[in-house]
Design an enzyme around this catalytic site. Structure first.
Site, PDB file in Angstrom:
ATOM      1  N   ASP A  14       0.459  -0.617  -0.134  1.00 14.60           N
ATOM      2  CA  ASP A  14      -0.188   0.516   0.372  1.00 14.60           C
ATOM      3  C   ASP A  14       1.026   1.100  -0.064  1.00 14.60           C
ATOM      4  O   ASP A  14       0.712   2.444   0.779  1.00 14.60           O
ATOM      5  CB  ASP A  14      -0.975   0.289   1.690  1.00 14.60           C
ATOM      6  CG  ASP A  14      -2.030  -1.114   1.236  1.00 14.60           C
ATOM      7  OD1 ASP A  14      -2.185  -1.598  -0.158  1.00 14.60           O
ATOM      8  OD2 ASP A  14      -2.074  -1.667   2.127  1.00 14.60           O
ATOM      9  N   HIS A  42      -2.660  -3.609  -7.806  1.00 15.91           N
ATOM     10  CA  HIS A  42      -2.977  -3.016  -7.839  1.00 15.91           C
ATOM     11  C   HIS A  42      -4.210  -2.028  -8.083  1.00 15.91           C
ATOM     12  O   HIS A  42      -5.136  -2.829  -9.125  1.00 15.91           O
ATOM     13  CB  HIS A  42      -1.914  -2.143  -9.109  1.00 15.91           C
ATOM     14  CG  HIS A  42      -0.319  -2.245  -8.701  1.00 15.91           C
ATOM     15  ND1 HIS A  42      -0.009  -2.759  -7.262  1.00 15.91           N
ATOM     16  CD2 HIS A  42       0.013  -2.779  -8.934  1.00 15.91           C
ATOM     17  CE1 HIS A  42       1.379  -3.016  -7.711  1.00 15.91           C
ATOM     18  NE2 HIS A  42       2.011  -2.863  -8.721  1.00 15.91           N
TER      19      HIS A  42
END
Length: 232
Positions: A14, A42
């Site tokens: 992240d 993603h």
């Protein structure tokens, strides 16, 4: 001269790697997914649409970029086809821009089952896996039991390798977990069915990347997992 760029996160995930891929996409000609499975990804938001790429390189959103899935990835074909379908609905057909290695290992139903049984068993230490079979698929790769893409196109070899794998896993299902055994016939039929859908995408990834390098093209190697995830 060709540039090869490797994008990786130095924390636990992240960090915004997907945004960086999008930023770099204007300067690259190809993107490669080369490790991991469909437990990380993603997120792309295009207008009102949201899509998460777990297996496909996220640069596939850019129609001028050729994308590859290399031999270091372990792949659930069901997950891959679902992702291709979602991507095609959003950005159009990706068949001409996606090449997958004939050498990557396939996640089978027994990988998912053994991982979930281990997590549920009180006699085993749980590690909080996603239960998608990725760890056991890598175990088979190291243990030389894995089913690779190329095996799908040799039915007799595929059957022999599935028999060998099931003798290993069904023993555990029956004796350690008191669970139903996996059926060879159903597993073989399912693999052969998926093989035909996969065929248009299969190619020699190493050879194609070498051609791109020889033509001074820029290549992005896209890491889905992050460095500290692998740190004890």
């Amino acid at each position: 001269m060709s540039k090869c760029i490797s994008l990786l996160g130095l924390q636990w995930g992240d960090e915004g790697k997907g945004k960086l891929v999008d930023f770099l996409s204007k300067d690259i000609d190809a993107a490669v997914r080369y490790q991991g499975g469909h437990n990380a990804g993603h997120t792309l938001i295009v207008g009102k649409d949201k899509i998460i790429f777990h297996l496909l390189p996220s640069a596939i959103y850019h129609k001028n970029i050729k994308c590859f899935i290399g031999r270091g990835v372990v792949v659930s074909l069901e997950a891959l086809f679902q992702e291709i379908k979602e991507a095609s609905n959003l950005i159009g057909d990706v068949k001409e821009r996606l090449i997958i290695s004939s050498a990557f290992s396939l996640i089978q139903s027994y990988h998912i089952k053994i991982e979930q049984l281990r997590e549920m068993s009180k006699s085993q230490v749980t590690i909080g896996t996603t239960g998608k079979g990725i760890g056991p698929a890598y175990e088979d790769r190291v243990g030389r039991r894995s089913i690779r893409v190329v095996d799908l196109y040799s039915p007799s070899l595929l059957e022999d390798k599935l028999k060998e794998a099931l003798s290993f896993y069904n023993f555990q299902f029956k004796n350690y977990f008191n669970s139903d055994e996996e059926d060879l016939s159903n597993l073989l039929d399912r693999n052969l069915e998926l093989a035909e859908d996969l065929r248009p995408y299969v190619g020699n990834v190493i050879q194609e990347l070498r051609k791109l390098q020889d033509n001074n093209k820029n290549i992005l190697f896209d890491l889905k997992n992050d460095m500290l995830i692998f740190t004890p």
